[in-house]
Design an enzyme around this catalytic site. Sequence first.
Site, PDB file in Angstrom:
ATOM      1  N   HIS A   1       0.857  -1.179   0.000  1.00  0.00           N
ATOM      2  CA  HIS A   1       0.000   0.000   0.000  1.00  0.00           C
ATOM      3  C   HIS A   1       0.894   1.231   0.000  1.00  0.00           C
ATOM      4  O   HIS A   1       1.449   1.609   1.022  1.00  0.00           O
ATOM      5  CB  HIS A   1      -0.946  -0.012   1.199  1.00  0.00           C
ATOM      6  N   THR A   2       1.014   1.805  -1.177  1.00  0.00           N
ATOM      7  CA  THR A   2       1.916   2.913  -1.433  1.00  0.00           C
ATOM      8  C   THR A   2       1.086   4.062  -1.983  1.00  0.00           C
ATOM      9  O   THR A   2      -0.073   3.895  -2.343  1.00  0.00           O
ATOM     10  CB  THR A   2       2.996   2.450  -2.438  1.00  0.00           C
ATOM     11  N   THR A   3       1.675   5.251  -2.053  1.00  0.00           N
ATOM     12  CA  THR A   3       0.984   6.396  -2.635  1.00  0.00           C
ATOM     13  C   THR A   3       2.002   7.225  -3.406  1.00  0.00           C
ATOM     14  O   THR A   3       3.171   7.287  -3.034  1.00  0.00           O
ATOM     15  CB  THR A   3       0.292   7.229  -1.530  1.00  0.00           C
TER      16      THR A   3
END
Length: 532
Positions: free
Chosen positions: A348-350
């Site tokens: 879960h990256t942004t």
Amino acid sequence: MDGRRPTIQSRHGMVAAAHPLAAQAGARLLIQGGNAFDAIAATAAALTVVEPFMSSLSGMGSATLWSAAEGRVSVLDFVPPIQRSFPAERFTQRSDLERGPHAVAMPGNLAGWCELVSRHGRKTLAEVFAPAIALARDGFALSEFGVAEFNEQAPLLQAWAELYSGFAANYLPEGGPVRVGQVLRQPDLATTFTAIAAEGPDHLYRGALGQRIVAHLRSLGGLMTMTDLAAVKPRWREPFAATYRGLTVHVPPPPCEAFQFLLSLKILEGCDLGGLVKDGPEHLDLVFRAIRLAAGVRIAANNPSPERLAAIFAEDALAALRRRLTDGVPVEGPTEQWTPQLAEDPAHTTSFSASDAEGNLVCITNSLGSPFGSGIVVPGTGVCLNNFLYWSDVQTGSPNRSKPGDELPMCMSPSLSTRDGRPVLALGTPGSYGIMQTQTQAMVQHLDFGLPLQDAIEAPRARLWDGRAIEAENRIAPETLAELRRRGHAITAFDTGWTMRCGGMQAVAVDPVTGVMTGAADPRRDGYVVAV
């Protein structure tokens, strides 16, 4: 119009981020006289509040940027090395480090954001963090995407009873499941950001916040020390670059694994993709084969030296890969790490980008690791800790096995492209080892098929896995999928046309002649563009 997102343009400033409130926070800094670096840090802090399942000041990442004052591209690396206290000898498989105190790597994000503001910004930390403080203190309403993340992850985290109580106290004060429109307030996080605004990053790396983190990890059996925290320092690096269709694409250098993205493009450079049917079997077959070939090289040449990297991109090596690209023999191999990982990689990256009227352009990719990272929320701080040691390699027999003090190879790939020496595109995406795959697919849509930036991001994509496995969004025609199977791809369709497993890309393009900025955001998540 016509069922698609509109093109957002401006001549004054632009922020593209994974949540509209975070993009708005960055735009607020631009309106208040800040520049793109102030805006990007404000956006990052706000993302910590509004997408806590992906973002935290305790995570890590990197930025690729164009500084108008310096007239060049540079990279800020805030992925710290593996801490000296890490007991690597205790672990033999990646799943050992999915959650809990030993999964927590050194927090690099806060140091990176503050360094960008210190070196290139013009606002104080109090001004930069003010939007995040207000969002945390006053609360914000959960969107559909946020609700889905909370309600998917909360039951999974209940398996770690020693972690779940802190998680629930911080994020689920009303109990669960959560609902659309429910207001999430994080007063402890507001207090933490207020202290950082007053004291600077040393509040974490040498001060009271760091002491609370270390003490809590110790209470859970962890070994992190204040000496580890004090050693964290962002590093300015020269980018690694390669040309494709008239652009020079810059990414962070090794130990970052972004060179896979550029290698995929260089393999494809020998093909006339634009002359093929878009999203047809010939187009997709070539792109998928190039991605898998480049992934194999990246895994075999983990953290290459400059000399090894130069050899990988030498014309004779590229020519051999291009021959393999078109030989018709199915390509099979890993896409993740040295040992095949058959389960979904829970990354879960942004990624978010910003520009300003002065000519600055910046792209950041940062992350917590997995959803809600390690699952540890430090009591009284609102800070959720990462699980980035899950991305170390502790697998028995691996030639890339990690040790304390080693660089941590990271599959983030914030990119900045120039044309004729002028900055024209900041583009990044989340997606773990799928990041470099997603970027390749979108760049081909944009450059080879001429799609506008927003359309290129919205085009159907796929995620490649170990072996021959591929999952594709179901907007790709069934007959195309059938032909790809005939060509050796073990491809199946998702039950949806839009899935975050194919990333969540944000981008800002700049016309070097007119100065017009164009923002684009991915509808696969809560991506939004705010112009000023």
